[in-house]
Scaffold this motif. Structure first.
Motif, PDB file in Angstrom:
ATOM      1  N   ILE A  70       0.906  -1.074   0.021  1.00  0.00           N
ATOM      2  CA  ILE A  70      -0.042  -0.047  -0.074  1.00  0.00           C
ATOM      3  C   ILE A  70       0.900   1.127  -0.221  1.00  0.00           C
ATOM      4  O   ILE A  70       0.452   2.230  -0.645  1.00  0.00           O
ATOM      5  CB  ILE A  70      -1.010  -0.008   1.204  1.00  0.00           C
ATOM      6  CG1 ILE A  70      -1.975  -0.997   0.960  1.00  0.00           C
ATOM      7  CG2 ILE A  70      -1.613   1.275   1.195  1.00  0.00           C
ATOM      8  CD1 ILE A  70      -3.052  -1.380   2.154  1.00  0.00           C
ATOM      9  N   GLU A  71       1.852   1.253   0.745  1.00  0.00           N
ATOM     10  CA  GLU A  71       2.810   2.366   0.728  1.00  0.00           C
ATOM     11  C   GLU A  71       3.569   2.553  -0.517  1.00  0.00           C
ATOM     12  O   GLU A  71       3.611   3.662  -1.081  1.00  0.00           O
ATOM     13  CB  GLU A  71       4.188   2.091   1.816  1.00  0.00           C
ATOM     14  CG  GLU A  71       3.650   2.239   3.205  1.00  0.00           C
ATOM     15  CD  GLU A  71       4.720   1.785   4.097  1.00  0.00           C
ATOM     16  OE1 GLU A  71       5.761   1.506   3.806  1.00  0.00           O
ATOM     17  OE2 GLU A  71       4.692   1.809   5.515  1.00  0.00           O
ATOM     18  N   GLY A  72       3.905   1.367  -1.333  1.00  0.00           N
ATOM     19  CA  GLY A  72       4.340   1.442  -2.567  1.00  0.00           C
ATOM     20  C   GLY A  72       3.299   2.116  -3.523  1.00  0.00           C
ATOM     21  O   GLY A  72       3.605   2.890  -4.579  1.00  0.00           O
ATOM     22  N   PHE A  73       2.214   1.775  -3.705  1.00  0.00           N
ATOM     23  CA  PHE A  73       1.093   1.968  -4.652  1.00  0.00           C
ATOM     24  C   PHE A  73       0.932   3.779  -4.278  1.00  0.00           C
ATOM     25  O   PHE A  73       0.704   4.558  -5.167  1.00  0.00           O
ATOM     26  CB  PHE A  73      -0.269   1.351  -4.457  1.00  0.00           C
ATOM     27  CG  PHE A  73      -0.130   0.247  -5.105  1.00  0.00           C
ATOM     28  CD1 PHE A  73       0.280  -0.165  -6.161  1.00  0.00           C
ATOM     29  CD2 PHE A  73      -0.402  -0.934  -4.150  1.00  0.00           C
ATOM     30  CE1 PHE A  73       0.265  -1.423  -6.930  1.00  0.00           C
ATOM     31  CE2 PHE A  73      -0.411  -2.125  -4.672  1.00  0.00           C
ATOM     32  CZ  PHE A  73      -0.057  -2.445  -6.002  1.00  0.00           C
ATOM     33  N   LYS A  74       0.922   4.246  -3.027  1.00  0.00           N
ATOM     34  CA  LYS A  74       0.922   5.572  -2.505  1.00  0.00           C
ATOM     35  C   LYS A  74       1.812   6.364  -3.210  1.00  0.00           C
ATOM     36  O   LYS A  74       1.827   7.564  -3.809  1.00  0.00           O
ATOM     37  CB  LYS A  74       0.494   5.772  -1.233  1.00  0.00           C
ATOM     38  CG  LYS A  74      -0.882   5.343  -0.658  1.00  0.00           C
ATOM     39  CD  LYS A  74      -0.993   5.489   0.958  1.00  0.00           C
ATOM     40  CE  LYS A  74      -2.111   5.039   1.221  1.00  0.00           C
ATOM     41  NZ  LYS A  74      -2.384   5.353   2.652  1.00  0.00           N
ATOM     42  N   GLU A  75       3.336   5.772  -3.163  1.00  0.00           N
ATOM     43  CA  GLU A  75       4.432   6.535  -3.555  1.00  0.00           C
ATOM     44  C   GLU A  75       4.048   6.529  -5.358  1.00  0.00           C
ATOM     45  O   GLU A  75       4.590   7.745  -5.862  1.00  0.00           O
ATOM     46  CB  GLU A  75       5.661   5.583  -3.419  1.00  0.00           C
ATOM     47  CG  GLU A  75       6.127   5.802  -2.060  1.00  0.00           C
ATOM     48  CD  GLU A  75       7.410   4.919  -1.573  1.00  0.00           C
ATOM     49  OE1 GLU A  75       7.917   4.331  -2.763  1.00  0.00           O
ATOM     50  OE2 GLU A  75       7.952   4.675  -0.460  1.00  0.00           O
ATOM     51  N   THR A  76       3.642   5.512  -5.684  1.00  0.00           N
ATOM     52  CA  THR A  76       3.472   5.761  -7.228  1.00  0.00           C
ATOM     53  C   THR A  76       2.275   6.720  -7.668  1.00  0.00           C
ATOM     54  O   THR A  76       2.491   7.563  -8.505  1.00  0.00           O
ATOM     55  CB  THR A  76       2.782   4.045  -7.644  1.00  0.00           C
ATOM     56  OG1 THR A  76       3.432   3.171  -7.407  1.00  0.00           O
ATOM     57  CG2 THR A  76       2.491   4.334  -9.350  1.00  0.00           C
ATOM     58  N   LEU A  77       1.109   7.002  -6.771  1.00  0.00           N
ATOM     59  CA  LEU A  77       0.311   7.964  -7.075  1.00  0.00           C
ATOM     60  C   LEU A  77       0.964   9.380  -6.780  1.00  0.00           C
ATOM     61  O   LEU A  77       0.755  10.370  -7.330  1.00  0.00           O
ATOM     62  CB  LEU A  77      -0.927   7.836  -6.014  1.00  0.00           C
ATOM     63  CG  LEU A  77      -1.587   6.541  -6.411  1.00  0.00           C
ATOM     64  CD1 LEU A  77      -2.587   6.112  -5.393  1.00  0.00           C
ATOM     65  CD2 LEU A  77      -2.461   7.092  -7.603  1.00  0.00           C
ATOM     66  N   ALA A  78       2.095   9.508  -5.836  1.00  0.00           N
ATOM     67  CA  ALA A  78       2.731  10.746  -5.636  1.00  0.00           C
ATOM     68  C   ALA A  78       3.515  11.217  -6.967  1.00  0.00           C
ATOM     69  O   ALA A  78       3.677  12.195  -7.113  1.00  0.00           O
ATOM     70  CB  ALA A  78       3.619  10.643  -4.282  1.00  0.00           C
ATOM     71  N   SER A  79       4.041  10.121  -7.485  1.00  0.00           N
ATOM     72  CA  SER A  79       5.007  10.381  -8.778  1.00  0.00           C
ATOM     73  C   SER A  79       4.073  10.763 -10.082  1.00  0.00           C
ATOM     74  O   SER A  79       4.356  11.552 -10.809  1.00  0.00           O
ATOM     75  CB  SER A  79       5.767   9.139  -9.197  1.00  0.00           C
ATOM     76  OG  SER A  79       6.822   8.816  -8.078  1.00  0.00           O
ATOM     77  N   ASP A  80       2.643   9.957  -9.946  1.00  0.00           N
ATOM     78  CA  ASP A  80       1.873  10.249 -11.076  1.00  0.00           C
ATOM     79  C   ASP A  80       0.555  10.012 -10.745  1.00  0.00           C
ATOM     80  O   ASP A  80      -0.546   8.899 -10.354  1.00  0.00           O
ATOM     81  CB  ASP A  80       1.925   9.038 -12.286  1.00  0.00           C
ATOM     82  CG  ASP A  80       1.145   9.322 -13.429  1.00  0.00           C
ATOM     83  OD1 ASP A  80       0.368  10.291 -13.342  1.00  0.00           O
ATOM     84  OD2 ASP A  80       1.249   8.474 -14.348  1.00  0.00           O
ATOM     85  N   PRO A  81      -0.170  11.173 -10.164  1.00  0.00           N
ATOM     86  CA  PRO A  81      -1.565  11.133  -9.846  1.00  0.00           C
ATOM     87  C   PRO A  81      -2.570  10.603 -10.490  1.00  0.00           C
ATOM     88  O   PRO A  81      -3.877  10.237 -10.095  1.00  0.00           O
ATOM     89  CB  PRO A  81      -1.887  12.824  -9.393  1.00  0.00           C
ATOM     90  CG  PRO A  81      -0.621  13.152  -8.960  1.00  0.00           C
ATOM     91  CD  PRO A  81       0.358  12.563 -10.224  1.00  0.00           C
ATOM     92  N   SER A  82      -2.176  10.671 -11.941  1.00  0.00           N
ATOM     93  CA  SER A  82      -3.333   9.946 -12.819  1.00  0.00           C
ATOM     94  C   SER A  82      -3.143   8.549 -12.807  1.00  0.00           C
ATOM     95  O   SER A  82      -3.873   7.941 -13.692  1.00  0.00           O
ATOM     96  CB  SER A  82      -2.942  10.677 -14.367  1.00  0.00           C
ATOM     97  OG  SER A  82      -1.791  10.186 -14.900  1.00  0.00           O
ATOM     98  N   CYS A  83      -2.256   7.785 -12.087  1.00  0.00           N
ATOM     99  CA  CYS A  83      -1.860   6.328 -12.345  1.00  0.00           C
ATOM    100  C   CYS A  83      -2.963   5.989 -11.590  1.00  0.00           C
ATOM    101  O   CYS A  83      -2.976   5.320 -10.434  1.00  0.00           O
ATOM    102  CB  CYS A  83      -0.602   6.009 -11.874  1.00  0.00           C
ATOM    103  SG  CYS A  83      -0.215   4.332 -11.742  1.00  0.00           S
ATOM    104  N   ALA A  84      -4.319   5.760 -11.897  1.00  0.00           N
ATOM    105  CA  ALA A  84      -5.606   5.344 -11.197  1.00  0.00           C
ATOM    106  C   ALA A  84      -5.405   3.772 -10.922  1.00  0.00           C
ATOM    107  O   ALA A  84      -6.088   3.322  -9.890  1.00  0.00           O
ATOM    108  CB  ALA A  84      -6.669   5.388 -12.077  1.00  0.00           C
ATOM    109  N   ILE A  85      -4.730   3.093 -11.850  1.00  0.00           N
ATOM    110  CA  ILE A  85      -4.683   1.777 -11.649  1.00  0.00           C
ATOM    111  C   ILE A  85      -3.909   1.134 -10.150  1.00  0.00           C
ATOM    112  O   ILE A  85      -4.167   0.079  -9.420  1.00  0.00           O
ATOM    113  CB  ILE A  85      -3.820   0.794 -12.369  1.00  0.00           C
ATOM    114  CG1 ILE A  85      -3.816  -0.615 -12.349  1.00  0.00           C
ATOM    115  CG2 ILE A  85      -2.452   1.424 -12.627  1.00  0.00           C
ATOM    116  CD1 ILE A  85      -5.217  -1.308 -12.807  1.00  0.00           C
ATOM    117  N   ALA A  86      -3.324   2.140  -9.542  1.00  0.00           N
ATOM    118  CA  ALA A  86      -2.627   2.052  -8.351  1.00  0.00           C
ATOM    119  C   ALA A  86      -3.631   1.861  -7.250  1.00  0.00           C
ATOM    120  O   ALA A  86      -3.281   1.173  -6.222  1.00  0.00           O
ATOM    121  CB  ALA A  86      -1.640   3.379  -8.044  1.00  0.00           C
TER     122      ALA A  86
END
Length: 362
Positions: free
Chosen positions: A67-83
């Motif tokens: 979950i922390e990793g997916f949130k980091e993903t969203l921080a890099s790309d807020p449009s990455c909805a698949i996260a």
């Protein structure tokens, strides 16, 4: 000249932003080994490796870290909805866990689904993943958990059929098949179907953590366990940075009677679980370790587990719903099982009569 300077500044800022995001993704990688995952998405080039790392963590049931990793993903790309799909599936926890999911856990998962939907995933495939995991959280007040689990498996079967070249879709479908198997079905139809999917892919991707992991789960019954020995030998080597990857091979080793292998696996797993603060997982490791010691006639070593389990249990917090693979029920189970096994396997009935039960808070 001003235009040139402006373009230069924008370019440098872009490089700086990308470098910062890559540093964030790479900060975990110096000594981290989670296996090789390539889950293709429409997310940015910076977010993609972060997303793959989070999926690798999820494949080894490291749910809080995923979950922390997916949130980091969203921080890099807020449009990455698949996260949000990854967060929602991680919120479900161990798919093989027994018992009803607590309301708080279901609320978290549903919230992630809703965020994923509102994030407007860029591809139909990504939207299909989000809608599939939504089945686990749909109409909780009206639909029982078993029906929702079967609905999720059906949705993953459909997704995998629509995208036959999507190996991650096939892997997650196989996991859903194995996790939804009826324990009363001694033909093991779902387990064998899952195993057939996973075995074929594992031959092509021997470093994928989910394939090795789910093969062990699919064949985690005595009549089928021999089929998982190869995966069990590989899994700890594939993802040594995940405590559960160190433990899970012992499920197969226990089924086939490889007691010394189980001892080695669970000693490593318990130490890793302790380092990660995954107390329920550590107790689960110790339970398997106790049983293996007893099968080898190493009663003194088993007694050391009984004595140390109390101290480990004192650090157990049943309010921590998501951490590693083992949830609160596994922690309580192990705490009760360790001393009980020690008495039962040695036929120490007088000692068994003196065992004190611990009240569960769940």
């Amino acid at each position: 000249m001003r235009a040139l300077r402006f373009c230069l500044v924008i370019t440098l800022l872009g490089f700086a932003s990308q470098h910062a995001a890559l540093a964030q993704a790479g900060k975990h990688s110096a000594h981290e080994n989670l296996g090789v995952v390539n889950f293709k998405t429409s997310c940015s080039g910076v977010a993609q490796p972060q997303f793959n790392r989070a999926v690798a963590l999820m494949h080894s049931f490291q749910f809080a870290r995923a979950i922390e990793g997916f949130k980091e993903t969203l921080a890099s790309d807020p449009s990455c909805a698949i996260a949000y799909w990854g967060i929602a599936l991680s919120d479900w926890g161990n798919p093989f866990g027994t018992g009803q999911r607590p309301a708080a856990q279901l609320e978290q998962g549903l919230s992630a689904v809703e965020q994923g939907r509102s994030g407007q995933a860029k591809t139909e495939r990504e939207r299909a993943f989000i809608e599939a995991v939504a089945r686990l959280y749909a109409d909780v007040g009206k639909t029982d958990q078993r029906s929702r689990i079967l609905a999720y498996e059906s949705a993953m079967a459909d997704l995998s059929s629509r995208y036959p070249d999507d190996e991650e879709a096939a892997i997650f479908h196989a996991l859903a098949l194995a996790a939804s198997a009826d324990p009363a079905d001694k033909t093991y139809a779902r387990q064998l179907q899952a195993g057939a999917i996973l075995d074929k892919l594992f031959a092509q991707h021997p470093d994928h953590p989910g394939l090795a992991h789910y093969i062990i789960h699919a064949y985690d019954v005595a009549p089928l366990a021999g089929r998982a020995v190869g995966a069990a030998r590989r899994y700890a080597e594939i993802a040594p940075s995940a405590p559960h990857a160190l433990h899970m091979p012992s499920h197969t080793f226990t089924r086939v009677g490889y007691w010394q292998d189980s001892i080695a696996a669970n000693r490593a797993a318990a130490a890793a679980s302790d380092r990660e603060g995954q107390i329920a997982e550590e107790l689960h490791d110790m339970d398997y370790l106790t049983y293996a010691y007893l099968q080898r006639g190493q009663d003194r070593a088993a007694l050391s587990m009984v004595r140390s389990a109390g101290e480990v249990f004192s650090r157990f917090d049943p309010k921590v719903l998501l951490s590693g693979a083992a949830g609160p029920p596994a922690g309580y189970f192990a705490h009760a099982a360790i001393p009980a096994r020690y008495c039962l396997e040695r036929r120490a009935w007088a000692d068994a009569a003196k065992l004190v039960l611990t009240r569960s808070l769940i």
